[in-house]
Design a protein around this motif. Structure first.
Motif, mmCIF file in Angstrom:
data_model
loop_
_atom_site.group_PDB
_atom_site.id
_atom_site.type_symbol
_atom_site.label_atom_id
_atom_site.label_comp_id
_atom_site.label_asym_id
_atom_site.label_seq_id
_atom_site.Cartn_x
_atom_site.Cartn_y
_atom_site.Cartn_z
ATOM 1 N N GLY A 5 0.787 -1.199 -0.273
ATOM 2 C CA GLY A 5 -0.122 0.087 0.077
ATOM 3 C C GLY A 5 0.603 1.260 -0.067
ATOM 4 O O GLY A 5 0.497 2.332 -0.431
ATOM 5 N N ILE A 6 1.779 1.242 0.875
ATOM 6 C CA ILE A 6 2.795 2.242 0.841
ATOM 7 C C ILE A 6 3.421 2.450 -0.641
ATOM 8 O O ILE A 6 3.637 3.841 -1.148
ATOM 9 C CB ILE A 6 4.021 2.318 1.964
ATOM 10 C CG1 ILE A 6 3.454 2.078 3.153
ATOM 11 C CG2 ILE A 6 5.024 3.219 1.850
ATOM 12 C CD1 ILE A 6 4.392 1.593 4.083
ATOM 13 N N ALA A 7 3.860 1.344 -1.286
ATOM 14 C CA ALA A 7 4.447 1.358 -2.601
ATOM 15 C C ALA A 7 3.268 1.989 -3.647
ATOM 16 O O ALA A 7 3.591 2.888 -4.341
ATOM 17 C CB ALA A 7 4.920 0.037 -2.972
ATOM 18 N N ASP A 12 -12.112 -8.368 -3.702
ATOM 19 C CA ASP A 12 -12.806 -7.249 -3.192
ATOM 20 C C ASP A 12 -12.011 -5.986 -2.576
ATOM 21 O O ASP A 12 -12.254 -4.866 -2.920
ATOM 22 C CB ASP A 12 -13.624 -7.786 -1.786
ATOM 23 C CG ASP A 12 -14.838 -8.603 -2.267
ATOM 24 O OD1 ASP A 12 -15.293 -8.684 -3.409
ATOM 25 O OD2 ASP A 12 -15.053 -9.420 -1.426
ATOM 26 N N LYS A 13 -10.712 -6.469 -2.117
ATOM 27 C CA LYS A 13 -9.788 -5.472 -1.612
ATOM 28 C C LYS A 13 -9.171 -4.705 -2.826
ATOM 29 O O LYS A 13 -8.993 -3.495 -2.758
ATOM 30 C CB LYS A 13 -8.800 -6.106 -0.763
ATOM 31 C CG LYS A 13 -9.103 -6.626 0.606
ATOM 32 C CD LYS A 13 -8.060 -7.182 1.293
ATOM 33 C CE LYS A 13 -8.373 -7.613 2.610
ATOM 34 N NZ LYS A 13 -7.122 -8.172 3.495
ATOM 35 N N LEU A 14 -8.952 -5.461 -3.788
ATOM 36 C CA LEU A 14 -8.287 -4.807 -5.035
ATOM 37 C C LEU A 14 -9.346 -3.815 -5.808
ATOM 38 O O LEU A 14 -9.046 -2.647 -5.959
ATOM 39 C CB LEU A 14 -7.945 -5.926 -6.028
ATOM 40 C CG LEU A 14 -6.665 -6.603 -5.832
ATOM 41 C CD1 LEU A 14 -6.500 -7.862 -7.102
ATOM 42 C CD2 LEU A 14 -5.316 -5.550 -5.851
ATOM 43 N N ALA A 15 -10.574 -4.087 -5.686
ATOM 44 C CA ALA A 15 -11.683 -3.299 -6.088
ATOM 45 C C ALA A 15 -11.874 -1.822 -5.274
ATOM 46 O O ALA A 15 -12.002 -0.955 -6.055
ATOM 47 C CB ALA A 15 -12.906 -3.871 -6.111
ATOM 48 N N LEU A 16 -11.571 -1.982 -4.184
ATOM 49 C CA LEU A 16 -11.746 -0.977 -3.284
ATOM 50 C C LEU A 16 -10.429 -0.023 -3.518
ATOM 51 O O LEU A 16 -10.611 1.415 -3.684
ATOM 52 C CB LEU A 16 -11.645 -1.237 -1.723
ATOM 53 C CG LEU A 16 -12.923 -1.831 -1.273
ATOM 54 C CD1 LEU A 16 -12.904 -2.371 0.108
ATOM 55 C CD2 LEU A 16 -14.175 -0.805 -1.480
ATOM 56 N N LEU A 17 -9.262 -0.411 -3.523
ATOM 57 C CA LEU A 17 -8.008 0.141 -3.751
ATOM 58 C C LEU A 17 -7.893 0.694 -5.245
ATOM 59 O O LEU A 17 -7.599 1.971 -5.428
ATOM 60 C CB LEU A 17 -6.771 -0.613 -3.453
ATOM 61 C CG LEU A 17 -5.518 0.068 -3.804
ATOM 62 C CD1 LEU A 17 -5.465 1.053 -2.689
ATOM 63 C CD2 LEU A 17 -4.255 -0.821 -3.552
ATOM 64 N N SER A 18 -8.717 -0.022 -6.110
ATOM 65 C CA SER A 18 -8.765 0.642 -7.470
ATOM 66 C C SER A 18 -9.657 1.722 -7.639
ATOM 67 O O SER A 18 -9.252 2.828 -8.199
ATOM 68 C CB SER A 18 -9.417 -0.571 -8.140
ATOM 69 O OG SER A 18 -9.680 -0.081 -9.634
ATOM 70 N N ALA A 19 -10.578 1.587 -7.027
ATOM 71 C CA ALA A 19 -11.532 2.922 -6.889
ATOM 72 C C ALA A 19 -10.915 4.096 -5.983
ATOM 73 O O ALA A 19 -10.848 5.400 -6.767
ATOM 74 C CB ALA A 19 -12.717 2.544 -6.074
ATOM 75 N N LYS A 20 -10.013 3.814 -5.195
ATOM 76 C CA LYS A 20 -9.527 5.093 -4.463
ATOM 77 C C LYS A 20 -8.131 5.555 -5.506
ATOM 78 O O LYS A 20 -8.018 6.803 -5.409
ATOM 79 C CB LYS A 20 -8.645 4.255 -3.270
ATOM 80 C CG LYS A 20 -7.907 5.322 -2.424
ATOM 81 C CD LYS A 20 -7.033 4.973 -1.373
ATOM 82 C CE LYS A 20 -6.112 5.685 -0.544
ATOM 83 N NZ LYS A 20 -5.460 5.285 0.773
ATOM 84 N N LEU A 21 -7.538 4.704 -6.122
ATOM 85 C CA LEU A 21 -6.234 5.219 -6.959
ATOM 86 C C LEU A 21 -6.648 5.298 -8.443
ATOM 87 O O LEU A 21 -5.971 6.022 -9.017
ATOM 88 C CB LEU A 21 -5.132 4.308 -6.681
ATOM 89 C CG LEU A 21 -4.557 3.986 -5.341
ATOM 90 C CD1 LEU A 21 -3.649 2.800 -5.348
ATOM 91 C CD2 LEU A 21 -4.313 5.356 -4.725
#
Length: 328
Positions: free
Chosen positions: A15-17, A36-45
């Motif tokens: 996540g830091i990277a 699920d986690k990837l989808a959330l991070l994808s939306a954020k970034l």
């Protein structure tokens, strides 16, 4: 267009990277095992993602289509490094990670010729002690004219460790303490502590022998036959791993810088010492690993098993703001 994939993107250091890569405006693909986690991070970034595990070679190969550089942030690396390295070699993709597990480097060494024939690079250790100590050692050796017989390196860690680091320390790190003696890995007595001064105002402190991957990487980049690795840090936490935080907070990392020291001894018994000061290890690794990936994307790569210091030079560590070296 050259494409970077960050695998293990939803992990603590991953996540830091990802956040650092995003702050630089780099285009990258998120990778990992949790949809699920990837989808959330994808939306954020606002970054695309691919969900896949490492047990099916065909799934890995499919996910790596169109990828030029893979930054593997998914530990334990004893589970992820081999299938991802093999897939990268097969697909002609440069492989990076920041493993602290000696077996990862032994694997890269074994696969080095295969990767070289395929025109790909294997660079475990694009962050952490391998990047820090590798560059510090090259800095010291540039000022030593005599033949260097031995190198002792030490890392002073600070602050809490991540849950992933705790799991790796418990389950993956070798219980044996090793050293490099006359070019071979041999057992080292853990009671053989050594004094290092980290130039932090606390004077010399006793450092404990440990098995660090620098036993392989420093030897590979210098050829020095005798190498010992040490660590000085806080007492391990007694908190249950399952209920512990994912990793230190930003404030905890900012309050816990790392230091590294090296002692190079010549055949005549003369010594040269230098100390590296840098940010917290997790922050350093997140930044340094992305910088490695950025440089490889730009064409700075060498075929086969490589180290950051050998490819990018002794000043590579200075890519992390706040990092500097003092000659003792």
């Amino acid at each position: 267009m050259e494409i970077l994939m960050i695998y293990g993107a939803t992990g603590y250091t991953g996540g830091i990277a990802c956040n650092h890569a995003n702050s630089l405006g780099l285009s990258f693909v998120l990778g990992g095992r949790s949809l699920d986690k990837l989808a959330l991070l994808s939306a954020k970034l606002a970054a695309p993602y691919k969900a896949f595990g490492v047990k099916d070679a065909s799934s890995i190969a499919s996910a790596l289509k169109g990828v030029n550089v893979l930054l593997n942030c998914a530990g334990p690396f004893g589970e992820t490094a081999e299938p991802l390295m093999e897939a990268c070699i097969g697909m002609g993709v440069h492989y990076l990670d920041f493993s602290a597990e000696l077996s990862t480097y032994q694997l890269a060494d074994r696969l080095g010729e295969k990767a070289e024939r395929r025109g790909t690079m294997l660079m475990p250790g694009c962050g952490g002690s391998v990047a820090m100590l590798g560059c510090l050692v090259l800095h010291v050796l540039q000022n030593v004219e005599q033949h260097v017989a031995s190198i002792d390196v030490a890392l002073r860690i600070a602050g809490p460790i991540s849950r992933g680091t705790a799991i790796t320390a418990r389950d993956r790190l070798s219980p044996e303490c090793l050293q490099r003696c006359q070019n071979a890995l041999t057992l080292q007595d853990v009671s053989n502590t050594q004094q290092f001064d980290f130039d932090d105002g606390k004077g010399p402190v006793a450092c404990t022998p440990v098995t660090l991957p620098d036993l392989i990487t420093v030897w590979k980049s210098t050829g020095v036959p005798n190498i010992r690795t040490f660590v000085h840090g806080s007492e391990p936490s007694t908190t249950d791993i399952a209920t512990s935080p994912e990793g230190p907070t930003t404030e905890q990392r900012e309050a816990s810088p790392y230091h590294a020291a090296v002692i190079a001894t010549t055949r005549d018994g003369n010594t040269k010492r230098s100390v590296l000061h840098t940010v917290n290890g997790y922050t350093f690794t997140g930044i340094a690993s992305v910088e490695c990936a950025r440089r490889v994307l730009a064409g700075e790569a060498m075929e086969g098993f490589q180290t950051p210091a050998a490819v990018f030079g002794k000043d590579f560590v200075k890519c992390v703001s706040g990092t500097y070296i003092v000659d003792a």
